[in-house]
Design a protein around this motif. Sequence first.
Motif, PDB file in Angstrom:
ATOM      1  N   CYS A  32       2.511 -14.936  29.535  1.00  0.00           N
ATOM      2  CA  CYS A  32       3.473 -15.372  30.553  1.00  0.00           C
ATOM      3  C   CYS A  32       4.274 -16.525  29.942  1.00  0.00           C
ATOM      4  CB  CYS A  32       2.704 -15.831  31.795  1.00  0.00           C
ATOM      5  SG  CYS A  32       3.722 -16.495  33.113  1.00  0.00           S
ATOM      6  N   GLN A  36       0.045 -18.865  37.292  1.00  0.00           N
ATOM      7  CA  GLN A  36       0.313 -17.429  37.241  1.00  0.00           C
ATOM      8  C   GLN A  36      -0.878 -16.666  36.653  1.00  0.00           C
ATOM      9  OE1 GLN A  36       2.698 -15.977  38.693  1.00  0.00           O
ATOM     10  NE2 GLN A  36       3.624 -14.350  37.515  1.00  0.00           N
ATOM     11  N   SER A  92       7.118 -19.635  30.628  1.00  0.00           N
ATOM     12  CA  SER A  92       7.749 -20.473  31.643  1.00  0.00           C
ATOM     13  C   SER A  92       8.130 -21.807  31.012  1.00  0.00           C
ATOM     14  CB  SER A  92       6.784 -20.699  32.807  1.00  0.00           C
ATOM     15  OG  SER A  92       7.352 -21.559  33.767  1.00  0.00           O
ATOM     16  N   THR A  93       8.906 -22.570  31.736  1.00  0.00           N
ATOM     17  CA  THR A  93       9.300 -23.890  31.252  1.00  0.00           C
ATOM     18  C   THR A  93       8.211 -24.929  31.472  1.00  0.00           C
ATOM     19  OG1 THR A  93      10.378 -24.349  33.363  1.00  0.00           O
ATOM     20  CG2 THR A  93      11.761 -23.487  31.579  1.00  0.00           C
ATOM     21  N   THR A  94       7.224 -24.618  32.347  1.00  0.00           N
ATOM     22  CA  THR A  94       6.136 -25.562  32.585  1.00  0.00           C
ATOM     23  C   THR A  94       4.784 -24.886  32.375  1.00  0.00           C
ATOM     24  OG1 THR A  94       5.915 -25.088  34.957  1.00  0.00           O
ATOM     25  CG2 THR A  94       7.523 -26.782  34.322  1.00  0.00           C
ATOM     26  N   SER A  95       3.869 -25.617  31.785  1.00  0.00           N
ATOM     27  CA  SER A  95       2.528 -25.072  31.567  1.00  0.00           C
ATOM     28  C   SER A  95       1.783 -24.907  32.893  1.00  0.00           C
ATOM     29  CB  SER A  95       1.742 -25.958  30.613  1.00  0.00           C
ATOM     30  OG  SER A  95       1.595 -27.253  31.141  1.00  0.00           O
ATOM     31  N   HIS A 127       3.035 -23.794  35.709  1.00  0.00           N
ATOM     32  CA  HIS A 127       3.408 -22.490  36.254  1.00  0.00           C
ATOM     33  C   HIS A 127       2.678 -21.360  35.533  1.00  0.00           C
ATOM     34  CE1 HIS A 127       5.881 -18.807  36.601  1.00  0.00           C
ATOM     35  NE2 HIS A 127       5.860 -19.169  37.871  1.00  0.00           N
ATOM     36  N   VAL A 128       2.600 -21.447  34.223  1.00  0.00           N
ATOM     37  CA  VAL A 128       1.896 -20.425  33.445  1.00  0.00           C
ATOM     38  C   VAL A 128       0.424 -20.388  33.838  1.00  0.00           C
ATOM     39  CG1 VAL A 128       1.128 -19.760  31.136  1.00  0.00           C
ATOM     40  CG2 VAL A 128       3.480 -20.515  31.490  1.00  0.00           C
TER      41      VAL A 128
END
Length: 88
Positions: free
Chosen positions: A53, A64, A55-58, A60-61
């Motif tokens: 995955c 997710q 994303s710009t932020t860890s 969010h990853v």
Amino acid sequence: MIVEISLGDTFSLKDKRQIVKSIIERLKNRYNISIAEVDRQDDIRRTVIGMACVSTTSEHVNRQLDHVLSFMEKDGRFTVENVEKEML
């Protein structure tokens, strides 16, 4: 993330592939992740699925991937045996 799963009552590679293909498609469509069977393709009762995955932020990853893992654990057709997460 790498997830090793046990498929329990599968008796042929055809049964296994049907379940694995279903898992991969459901997760890909639901969570918009890159996912594939990455090891133990010829083992009837076990497999390893790798997913990624971006994303710009860890945070969010991580969130997710936690949702993906929770979804997999609730599936009922298999048991999650081992999980490895790596954040870059």
